[in-house]
Structure formats: C-alpha cells, structure tokens
Design a protein around this motif. Sequence first.
Motif, PDB file in Angstrom:
ATOM      1  N   UNK A  65       0.841  -1.193   0.000  1.00  0.00           N
ATOM      2  CA  UNK A  65       0.000   0.000   0.000  1.00  0.00           C
ATOM      3  C   UNK A  65       0.873   1.238   0.000  1.00  0.00           C
ATOM      4  N   UNK A  66       0.310   2.348  -0.436  1.00  0.00           N
ATOM      5  CA  UNK A  66       1.002   3.632  -0.328  1.00  0.00           C
ATOM      6  C   UNK A  66       0.234   4.505   0.650  1.00  0.00           C
ATOM      7  N   UNK A  67       0.892   5.532   1.139  1.00  0.00           N
ATOM      8  CA  UNK A  67       0.317   6.352   2.204  1.00  0.00           C
ATOM      9  C   UNK A  67      -1.052   6.919   1.845  1.00  0.00           C
ATOM     10  N   UNK A  68      -1.246   7.278   0.570  1.00  0.00           N
ATOM     11  CA  UNK A  68      -2.490   7.962   0.216  1.00  0.00           C
ATOM     12  C   UNK A  68      -3.695   7.033   0.146  1.00  0.00           C
ATOM     13  N   UNK A  69      -3.510   5.698   0.293  1.00  0.00           N
ATOM     14  CA  UNK A  69      -4.693   4.847   0.358  1.00  0.00           C
ATOM     15  C   UNK A  69      -4.730   4.026   1.642  1.00  0.00           C
ATOM     16  N   UNK A  70      -4.103   4.538   2.693  1.00  0.00           N
ATOM     17  CA  UNK A  70      -4.096   3.849   3.975  1.00  0.00           C
ATOM     18  C   UNK A  70      -5.440   3.986   4.700  1.00  0.00           C
ATOM     19  N   UNK A  71      -6.314   4.890   4.226  1.00  0.00           N
ATOM     20  CA  UNK A  71      -7.584   5.107   4.916  1.00  0.00           C
ATOM     21  C   UNK A  71      -8.732   4.322   4.297  1.00  0.00           C
ATOM     22  N   UNK A  72      -8.465   3.593   3.231  1.00  0.00           N
ATOM     23  CA  UNK A  72      -9.536   2.890   2.529  1.00  0.00           C
ATOM     24  C   UNK A  72      -9.764   1.504   3.126  1.00  0.00           C
ATOM     25  N   UNK A  73     -10.742   0.801   2.558  1.00  0.00           N
ATOM     26  CA  UNK A  73     -11.035  -0.560   2.978  1.00  0.00           C
ATOM     27  C   UNK A  73     -10.468  -1.558   1.975  1.00  0.00           C
ATOM     28  N   UNK A  74     -10.120  -2.727   2.464  1.00  0.00           N
ATOM     29  CA  UNK A  74      -9.631  -3.816   1.629  1.00  0.00           C
ATOM     30  C   UNK A  74     -10.758  -4.824   1.461  1.00  0.00           C
ATOM     31  N   UNK A  75     -10.984  -5.245   0.228  1.00  0.00           N
ATOM     32  CA  UNK A  75     -12.047  -6.203  -0.057  1.00  0.00           C
ATOM     33  C   UNK A  75     -11.453  -7.587  -0.268  1.00  0.00           C
ATOM     34  N   UNK A  76     -12.123  -8.584   0.293  1.00  0.00           N
ATOM     35  CA  UNK A  76     -11.724  -9.989   0.171  1.00  0.00           C
ATOM     36  C   UNK A  76     -12.839 -10.721  -0.550  1.00  0.00           C
ATOM     37  N   UNK A  77     -12.481 -11.422  -1.638  1.00  0.00           N
ATOM     38  CA  UNK A  77     -13.499 -12.070  -2.458  1.00  0.00           C
ATOM     39  C   UNK A  77     -13.015 -13.437  -2.907  1.00  0.00           C
ATOM     40  N   UNK A  78     -13.901 -14.423  -2.804  1.00  0.00           N
ATOM     41  CA  UNK A  78     -13.569 -15.782  -3.221  1.00  0.00           C
ATOM     42  C   UNK A  78     -14.868 -16.531  -3.498  1.00  0.00           C
ATOM     43  N   UNK A  79     -14.942 -17.224  -4.618  1.00  0.00           N
ATOM     44  CA  UNK A  79     -16.131 -18.003  -4.951  1.00  0.00           C
ATOM     45  C   UNK A  79     -16.384 -19.035  -3.846  1.00  0.00           C
ATOM     46  N   UNK A  80     -17.619 -19.095  -3.396  1.00  0.00           N
ATOM     47  CA  UNK A  80     -17.977 -19.990  -2.304  1.00  0.00           C
ATOM     48  C   UNK A  80     -18.038 -19.297  -0.960  1.00  0.00           C
ATOM     49  N   UNK A  81     -17.620 -18.010  -0.941  1.00  0.00           N
ATOM     50  CA  UNK A  81     -17.632 -17.228   0.299  1.00  0.00           C
ATOM     51  C   UNK A  81     -18.263 -15.863   0.048  1.00  0.00           C
ATOM     52  N   UNK A  82     -18.816 -15.283   1.098  1.00  0.00           N
ATOM     53  CA  UNK A  82     -19.358 -13.939   1.010  1.00  0.00           C
ATOM     54  C   UNK A  82     -18.208 -12.931   0.971  1.00  0.00           C
ATOM     55  N   UNK A  83     -18.289 -11.986   0.054  1.00  0.00           N
ATOM     56  CA  UNK A  83     -17.261 -10.945  -0.010  1.00  0.00           C
ATOM     57  C   UNK A  83     -17.301 -10.101   1.260  1.00  0.00           C
ATOM     58  N   UNK A  84     -16.146  -9.572   1.613  1.00  0.00           N
ATOM     59  CA  UNK A  84     -16.044  -8.801   2.848  1.00  0.00           C
ATOM     60  C   UNK A  84     -15.087  -7.644   2.658  1.00  0.00           C
ATOM     61  N   UNK A  85     -15.477  -6.460   3.099  1.00  0.00           N
ATOM     62  CA  UNK A  85     -14.610  -5.282   3.064  1.00  0.00           C
ATOM     63  C   UNK A  85     -14.248  -4.885   4.488  1.00  0.00           C
ATOM     64  N   UNK A  86     -12.956  -4.664   4.721  1.00  0.00           N
ATOM     65  CA  UNK A  86     -12.468  -4.364   6.067  1.00  0.00           C
ATOM     66  C   UNK A  86     -11.596  -3.105   6.010  1.00  0.00           C
ATOM     67  N   UNK A  87     -11.872  -2.098   6.822  1.00  0.00           N
ATOM     68  CA  UNK A  87     -11.009  -0.905   6.869  1.00  0.00           C
ATOM     69  C   UNK A  87      -9.576  -1.279   7.241  1.00  0.00           C
ATOM     70  N   UNK A  88      -8.628  -0.586   6.647  1.00  0.00           N
ATOM     71  CA  UNK A  88      -7.219  -0.885   6.911  1.00  0.00           C
ATOM     72  C   UNK A  88      -6.876  -0.694   8.383  1.00  0.00           C
ATOM     73  N   UNK A  89      -7.493   0.291   9.017  1.00  0.00           N
ATOM     74  CA  UNK A  89      -7.216   0.531  10.438  1.00  0.00           C
ATOM     75  C   UNK A  89      -7.557  -0.689  11.289  1.00  0.00           C
TER      76      UNK A  89
END
Length: 285
Positions: A65-89
């Motif tokens: 990551x770079x400093x300017x996107x440290x405040x965003x959320x990371x999304x996790x996606x995989x077939x067979x599972x519900x997608x999930x977004x988690x804030x970096x903090x």
Amino acid sequence: MFKKYFILSVLFTIYFCHAGFSQKILKGEVVDAKTAEAIPYVSIGVYGENVGTISKEDGSFNLSLVENNMAVSITFSCIGYKSKSVPISILKANPKVFLEQEILLLDEVVLEKSKKLKQENKKIGGYKQSIYNTGEANTDAYGKGKEYGIKIDNTGFEYKIDKINFSLKENTIDSILFRMNLYKLSSDGLPKESILKNQLFVKSYKNEHLITIDVSDESLFVNEDVVVTIEPVRLWYKSSNDNMLFYAQTKGRNIQTFLRETSMSNWIVGELPPFSIFFDITYYK
C-alpha cells in the motif's frame, strides 16, 4: 554550477516523491469463519485501484500500500464465500480475516431437447491460433490477481460448456496453477458477476501448449455474452532460470479483450490482442 544545481533538484524531487508515496506492507491471514482453516487464493485488493494480491496456500497475504490509500477498505473475495470489506485501520489491529461460506441455491437447468432436435458439439471463441503471442517473463511465484481474457459473444442459442481451453505459445516454467474465471457483463460492458458456483483450477507444465479443463459436471449453461479469463495464481520454478509465460493469440481482430492488473483493479478493455481461449460446447438444434 547549473549542472550541480540541476542534479540536486532532481535528487530532492525523487526523495520527496518517494517520501510522499512510501510503501507500506499490510500482512494478514484469511480463514474460514466456521472451520478456521486457511483459504488459499482469495482475491484481495482496493476496488478501482491497482492495489491487489491473492492469499497463499496457508491463507497468508502481503499487500503493498502507499500512504495515500491507507484510509480505505480492503475487499476480500472468493467463490464460495461472502465478499467482505475491512477498513485498513481494523486490519492493522486484527490481521486475521474470517470469511463466511456462501450457500448458493441454484435451479437445475437442462438443455431443451426433443426427438426432433439433434445434439451438436462445436468450439466457440478464440480457437484459431495465430503465430503471435502476448505475455511476460520472470514473474513472481504468486499471482496478484492479474487476469487476461476475452469476450465470447452470444451464439443465439443456449449451450452447455463442456471444456474451457487456452493455448500457451511459450512456457519455460516448471508448473503453473491457473484459475479460470467466467463473468456476466454489466450494463457498461465490463465483467461483473461470476457465473461459477465453484472455483476452477487447472495446472500446466513446462513446454505444454494446449491447456484444457473439463467442466462438464459444473452445469454451466450460457445464453448471453460472457467473459472468460486466465489467472495465474501459483508458479513453481528455479529462480536461476529465465521464466517465460507467453499466451498464444487468436486470429480475428473483432474479439474484445480484457485485462485486470491486480485483484479489484479496473478492467482495461481492448488494449491487448485477443488470446486463444475457447469453449467446447454442447447444444441442440
């Protein structure tokens, strides 16, 4: 004097640019919420940005990551599972991500047939291989979610996909695990929703050219435009060797191509020539 000043100015510019966009490595692990088992090859990234990776066999991941996107959320996606977004903090404090399994209830689909209809089999897509290729050399051992693909146009009738095939022009890597992805198109003409119920993996070996995965048991029925992509997720090779992976191109410039550099990044349309990716299908007429 001017030359010395110019060099110092360039060095200061480089320093401050680097400082302004310094890299941070976010480390974590993706596991099944019910079993606590590691989930390999989960797509991980920031939507719309070229920031992405996939998890390793043990569920661990390293995301740059770079400093300017440290405040965003990371999304996790995989077939067979519900997608999930988690804030970096939150990820920095709790780097273990739990994904819940997704139960898909799908109606059984059967190709319409009668005594008057005859079963037909054919190939559709980029099955006419050209002499040209597209690819890269000296890649990393793990993919970052990079996908190469083409659109396979609506045939005008419903068909069942029996096999998905693609051709390699040159492959000096000992073995490669590929993931095949199939998408419906959104209203803006971009890949969106996966039509798969299960993840599709196929392994290739050095100097192998035609790669085929049998999907006849997956009940993949299609009556619309779809995008099929190739995603190398794991590569095994000796670091001392040149490792080249070049995909064969197909004849026919009217085939639309798609490229995604990392998991969740924007799709790039039409930048690359069409790849030799095609289906073996069954239909009735």
